[in-house]
Motif scaffolding. Structure first.
Motif, PDB file in Angstrom:
ATOM      1  N   ASN A 236       6.593  -7.574   7.512  1.00  0.00           N
ATOM      2  CA  ASN A 236       7.201  -7.508   6.189  1.00  0.00           C
ATOM      3  C   ASN A 236       8.634  -6.984   6.270  1.00  0.00           C
ATOM      4  O   ASN A 236       9.541  -7.492   5.592  1.00  0.00           O
ATOM      5  N   ALA A 237       8.831  -5.952   7.104  1.00  0.00           N
ATOM      6  CA  ALA A 237      10.162  -5.377   7.247  1.00  0.00           C
ATOM      7  C   ALA A 237      11.088  -6.304   8.031  1.00  0.00           C
ATOM      8  O   ALA A 237      12.268  -6.453   7.690  1.00  0.00           O
ATOM      9  N   ARG A 238      10.576  -6.951   9.060  1.00  0.00           N
ATOM     10  CA  ARG A 238      11.390  -7.849   9.894  1.00  0.00           C
ATOM     11  C   ARG A 238      11.939  -9.002   9.063  1.00  0.00           C
ATOM     12  O   ARG A 238      13.098  -9.373   9.172  1.00  0.00           O
ATOM     13  N   ILE A 239      11.112  -9.558   8.174  1.00  0.00           N
ATOM     14  CA  ILE A 239      11.519 -10.670   7.311  1.00  0.00           C
ATOM     15  C   ILE A 239      12.273 -10.179   6.073  1.00  0.00           C
ATOM     16  O   ILE A 239      12.952 -10.948   5.402  1.00  0.00           O
ATOM     17  N   GLY A 240      12.160  -8.885   5.772  1.00  0.00           N
ATOM     18  CA  GLY A 240      12.778  -8.355   4.563  1.00  0.00           C
ATOM     19  C   GLY A 240      12.062  -8.796   3.310  1.00  0.00           C
ATOM     20  O   GLY A 240      12.666  -8.974   2.247  1.00  0.00           O
ATOM     21  N   ALA A 241      10.726  -8.952   3.413  1.00  0.00           N
ATOM     22  CA  ALA A 241       9.955  -9.487   2.296  1.00  0.00           C
ATOM     23  C   ALA A 241       9.686  -8.448   1.215  1.00  0.00           C
ATOM     24  O   ALA A 241       9.395  -8.796   0.071  1.00  0.00           O
ATOM     25  N   GLY A 242       9.748  -7.169   1.561  1.00  0.00           N
ATOM     26  CA  GLY A 242       9.472  -6.119   0.599  1.00  0.00           C
ATOM     27  C   GLY A 242       8.484  -5.109   1.164  1.00  0.00           C
ATOM     28  O   GLY A 242       7.997  -5.263   2.288  1.00  0.00           O
ATOM     29  N   THR A 243       8.210  -4.067   0.397  1.00  0.00           N
ATOM     30  CA  THR A 243       7.303  -3.004   0.809  1.00  0.00           C
ATOM     31  C   THR A 243       6.031  -3.065  -0.018  1.00  0.00           C
ATOM     32  O   THR A 243       6.077  -2.955  -1.249  1.00  0.00           O
ATOM     33  N   ALA A 244       4.921  -3.269   0.626  1.00  0.00           N
ATOM     34  CA  ALA A 244       3.640  -3.389  -0.071  1.00  0.00           C
ATOM     35  C   ALA A 244       3.264  -2.074  -0.745  1.00  0.00           C
ATOM     36  O   ALA A 244       3.654  -0.986  -0.301  1.00  0.00           O
ATOM     37  N   ARG A 245       2.462  -2.179  -1.789  1.00  0.00           N
ATOM     38  CA  ARG A 245       1.979  -1.005  -2.528  1.00  0.00           C
ATOM     39  C   ARG A 245       0.701  -0.477  -1.865  1.00  0.00           C
ATOM     40  O   ARG A 245      -0.358  -0.393  -2.481  1.00  0.00           O
ATOM     41  N   THR A 246       0.820  -0.122  -0.612  1.00  0.00           N
ATOM     42  CA  THR A 246      -0.359   0.210   0.179  1.00  0.00           C
ATOM     43  C   THR A 246      -1.147   1.376  -0.404  1.00  0.00           C
ATOM     44  O   THR A 246      -2.381   1.318  -0.522  1.00  0.00           O
ATOM     45  N   ALA A 247      -0.449   2.443  -0.766  1.00  0.00           N
ATOM     46  CA  ALA A 247      -1.146   3.608  -1.314  1.00  0.00           C
ATOM     47  C   ALA A 247      -1.876   3.251  -2.608  1.00  0.00           C
ATOM     48  O   ALA A 247      -2.998   3.716  -2.847  1.00  0.00           O
ATOM     49  N   ASP A 248      -1.255   2.424  -3.440  1.00  0.00           N
ATOM     50  CA  ASP A 248      -1.899   2.009  -4.694  1.00  0.00           C
ATOM     51  C   ASP A 248      -3.125   1.144  -4.420  1.00  0.00           C
ATOM     52  O   ASP A 248      -4.156   1.277  -5.096  1.00  0.00           O
ATOM     53  N   LEU A 249      -3.024   0.246  -3.448  1.00  0.00           N
ATOM     54  CA  LEU A 249      -4.154  -0.600  -3.086  1.00  0.00           C
ATOM     55  C   LEU A 249      -5.328   0.253  -2.597  1.00  0.00           C
ATOM     56  O   LEU A 249      -6.478   0.056  -3.009  1.00  0.00           O
ATOM     57  N   VAL A 250      -5.037   1.202  -1.722  1.00  0.00           N
ATOM     58  CA  VAL A 250      -6.076   2.068  -1.171  1.00  0.00           C
ATOM     59  C   VAL A 250      -6.697   2.921  -2.274  1.00  0.00           C
ATOM     60  O   VAL A 250      -7.930   3.054  -2.374  1.00  0.00           O
ATOM     61  N   ALA A 251      -5.847   3.501  -3.120  1.00  0.00           N
ATOM     62  CA  ALA A 251      -6.350   4.358  -4.194  1.00  0.00           C
ATOM     63  C   ALA A 251      -7.237   3.589  -5.169  1.00  0.00           C
ATOM     64  O   ALA A 251      -8.210   4.131  -5.703  1.00  0.00           O
ATOM     65  N   ALA A 252      -6.923   2.315  -5.376  1.00  0.00           N
ATOM     66  CA  ALA A 252      -7.708   1.495  -6.301  1.00  0.00           C
ATOM     67  C   ALA A 252      -9.039   1.062  -5.703  1.00  0.00           C
ATOM     68  O   ALA A 252      -9.935   0.624  -6.436  1.00  0.00           O
ATOM     69  N   GLY A 253      -9.179   1.154  -4.375  1.00  0.00           N
ATOM     70  CA  GLY A 253     -10.408   0.724  -3.715  1.00  0.00           C
ATOM     71  C   GLY A 253     -10.367  -0.681  -3.172  1.00  0.00           C
ATOM     72  O   GLY A 253     -11.411  -1.247  -2.813  1.00  0.00           O
ATOM     73  N   VAL A 254      -9.171  -1.270  -3.073  1.00  0.00           N
ATOM     74  CA  VAL A 254      -9.042  -2.593  -2.455  1.00  0.00           C
ATOM     75  C   VAL A 254      -9.288  -2.462  -0.953  1.00  0.00           C
ATOM     76  O   VAL A 254      -8.741  -1.555  -0.317  1.00  0.00           O
ATOM     77  N   PRO A 255     -10.105  -3.324  -0.338  1.00  0.00           N
ATOM     78  CA  PRO A 255     -10.238  -3.295   1.122  1.00  0.00           C
ATOM     79  C   PRO A 255      -8.895  -3.639   1.772  1.00  0.00           C
ATOM     80  O   PRO A 255      -8.326  -4.693   1.492  1.00  0.00           O
ATOM     81  N   VAL A 256      -8.379  -2.741   2.604  1.00  0.00           N
ATOM     82  CA  VAL A 256      -7.081  -2.943   3.251  1.00  0.00           C
ATOM     83  C   VAL A 256      -7.236  -2.776   4.755  1.00  0.00           C
ATOM     84  O   VAL A 256      -7.756  -1.759   5.230  1.00  0.00           O
ATOM     85  N   GLY A 257      -6.798  -3.793   5.494  1.00  0.00           N
ATOM     86  CA  GLY A 257      -6.687  -3.716   6.943  1.00  0.00           C
ATOM     87  C   GLY A 257      -5.250  -3.954   7.341  1.00  0.00           C
ATOM     88  O   GLY A 257      -4.377  -4.175   6.496  1.00  0.00           O
ATOM     89  N   LEU A 258      -4.981  -3.903   8.641  1.00  0.00           N
ATOM     90  CA  LEU A 258      -3.627  -4.088   9.141  1.00  0.00           C
ATOM     91  C   LEU A 258      -3.542  -5.338  10.005  1.00  0.00           C
ATOM     92  O   LEU A 258      -4.534  -5.754  10.615  1.00  0.00           O
ATOM     93  N   GLY A 259      -2.347  -5.934  10.044  1.00  0.00           N
ATOM     94  CA  GLY A 259      -2.126  -7.107  10.883  1.00  0.00           C
ATOM     95  C   GLY A 259      -0.741  -7.084  11.480  1.00  0.00           C
ATOM     96  O   GLY A 259       0.200  -6.550  10.878  1.00  0.00           O
ATOM     97  N   VAL A 260      -0.593  -7.667  12.659  1.00  0.00           N
ATOM     98  CA  VAL A 260       0.740  -7.768  13.258  1.00  0.00           C
ATOM     99  C   VAL A 260       1.506  -8.968  12.712  1.00  0.00           C
ATOM    100  O   VAL A 260       2.720  -9.040  12.816  1.00  0.00           O
TER     101      VAL A 260
END
Length: 453
Positions: free
Chosen positions: A296-320
């Motif tokens: 996301n940072a390399r492409i300059g696409a933006g910063t995900a709302r990771t903390a909000d997703l986690v707090a809401a209970g959305v299943p979140v994993g990581l990817g390269v």
């Protein structure tokens, strides 16, 4: 004869539901299953036991990569300063030349790199199928078997070419009927739903701007008929949001909801530009996200709302993500970057070091529907384990081993075990010759670029 392995003398972060950790503990493995985990010295299991000295190390579950494009390993370093749409239009003509050999070489190199950085399970989103390319999905499946990682490839697809208003060139798109037939064939040929499966297939139309509404709708029906998962890119860029607003009169998340793309069998790649309503809907339906902070940072696409997703209970994993938008494709960098970008946006308590480790392990397992099998160190689960060397000069003086792993320099691996099998030992991938693969990768990239003119 089933092998018994004991790893002892190490710190252990189990990432189990209670967050159990041991400053000095052990894990025992019988065949491909974890049989015990505890504090102190391991029990004596007999002279035939294979013992691994874990002193100076931290043992964690193996890392789970929830989004990748393995074929891109042979097109790294290109379009280095472009937006996503510019990057895609630059690289599509090169990707149009891939074939079985290029994909095999790329997948071998990319999966070996993942192994060396602690990854035991990886997905792949392969959606480029040139007409003369051969058995591309089969090529990367063979590469994963050789490297020895647990593998979740997806049969991707594109059917909206430039002549119909899409982004990809017409020569790399397929017809709807051809895609659905190939998707069903891939599941019949390769998908293994068993508990200790090393290979599972999902269906993955590429993105809202490269596939038709019909393909998205029909793929969802087919996947559910076949009992497999669904994956696509979503809400990655502002350009995509504008595309959906102009063409469909809604946000990308609203578009997918209309087409039945919600549920615990669905995960989106990126999910950067999601509003509160989309996050709430995803949480209520168990729809997952593959967060790709480095790409996301390399492409300059933006910063995900990771903390909000986690707090809401959305299943979140990581990817390269694809190696052409994350040249290092280092899985151990992703929890660190996920933490840093979340804190840059939301402050120092947005995500803790232990939450970052969870996202990289049990979070990814949850996104892939495998949290009962992998992602934590618990008796009965599969023996997918990463033993990190933290007695190096770079880590000396960091008392908390999880902090050392997540915030310190990327540590070397003392061992990586996948399904009970040693894949990495003392920083070296034991299953393939990385130097030989590196030479093959360089030749494959030169050939692809030359072919594209």
């Amino acid at each position: 004869m089933t092998t018994t392995t004991v790893i002892d003398g190490c710190a252990v972060a189990t990432v189990d539901p209670n967050g159990t950790e041991y400053r000095r503990g052990y894990v025992t493995v019988q065949g491909n299953r974890i049989t015990a985990v505890g504090a102190g010295d391991a029990p004596d299991l007999g002279a035939d036991t294979h013992r691994i000295d874990g002193r100076g190390c931290l043992l964690t579950p193996g890392l789970v990569n929830t989004h990748h494009h393995l074929y891109q390993w042979v097109t790294r370093g290109l379009a280095a300063d472009n937006t996503l749409f510019e990057w895609l239009t630059t690289l599509y003509p090169i990707w149009a030349g891939i074939d079985e050999d290029a994909v095999r070489v790329a997948a071998t190199g990319a999966l070996a790199a993942l192994a060396r950085t602690g990854c035991t399970t990886s997905t792949d989103h392969h959606y480029v199928f040139p007409r003369e390319g051969g058995d591309l999905l089969g090529a990367e499946i063979a590469a994963a078997a050789e490297v020895g990682l647990r593998f979740h490839p997806t049969r991707g697809s594109m059917d909206l070419g430039q002549s119909s208003g899409g982004l990809p060139p017409d020569e790399v798109v397929e017809t709807l009927d051809a895609i659905l037939t190939a998707s069903a064939d891939a599941v019949a040929r390769w998908h293994d739903p068993s508990f200790d499966s090393m290979l599972r297939i999902a269906l993955a139309p590429c993105s809202p701007f490269s596939v038709t509404t019909e393909l998205l709708r029909e793929s969802a029906v087919l996947a559910r008929d076949l009992g497999v998962r669904l994956h696509t890119h979503l809400a990655e860029t502002i350009d995509e949001a504008q595309f959906c607003a102009d063409k469909f009169g809604c946000t990308p998340a609203q578009y997918m909801e209309r087409l039945g793309w919600l549920g615990s069998d669905v995960w989106y790649a990126h999910g950067i530009h999601l509003d509160d309503a989309a996050i709430d809907t995803m949480a209520k339906t168990g729809t997952g996200v593959a967060h790709c902070p480095t790409s996301n940072a390399r492409i300059g696409a933006g910063t995900a709302r990771t903390a909000d997703l986690v707090a809401a209970g959305v299943p979140v994993g990581l990817g390269v993500d694809g190696a052409a938008s994350n040249e290092s494709s280092s899985m151990i960098e992703e929890p660190r970057n996920a933490l840093l970008y979340a804190r840059a946006k939301g402050g120092p308590r947005a995500i803790s070091t232990r939450k970052a480790l969870e996202l990289a392990t049990i979070g990814g397992a949850r996104v892939l529907g495998r949290e009962a099998e992998i992602g934590s160190i618990e008796p009965g689960k599969l023996a997918d384990l990463a033993l990190w060397r933290l007695d190096t000069p770079a880590h000396a003086g960091i008392d908390d081993p999880v902090t050392a792993l997540i915030l310190g320099s990327a540590p070397p691996l003392a061992a990586l075990i996948v399904n009970g099998r040693m894949v990495v030992r003392d920083g070296e991938v034991r299953t393939v010759d990385e130097a030989k693969v590196g030479g093959e990768v360089a030749r494959a990239q030169a050939a692809l670029v030359a072919k594209a003119g």
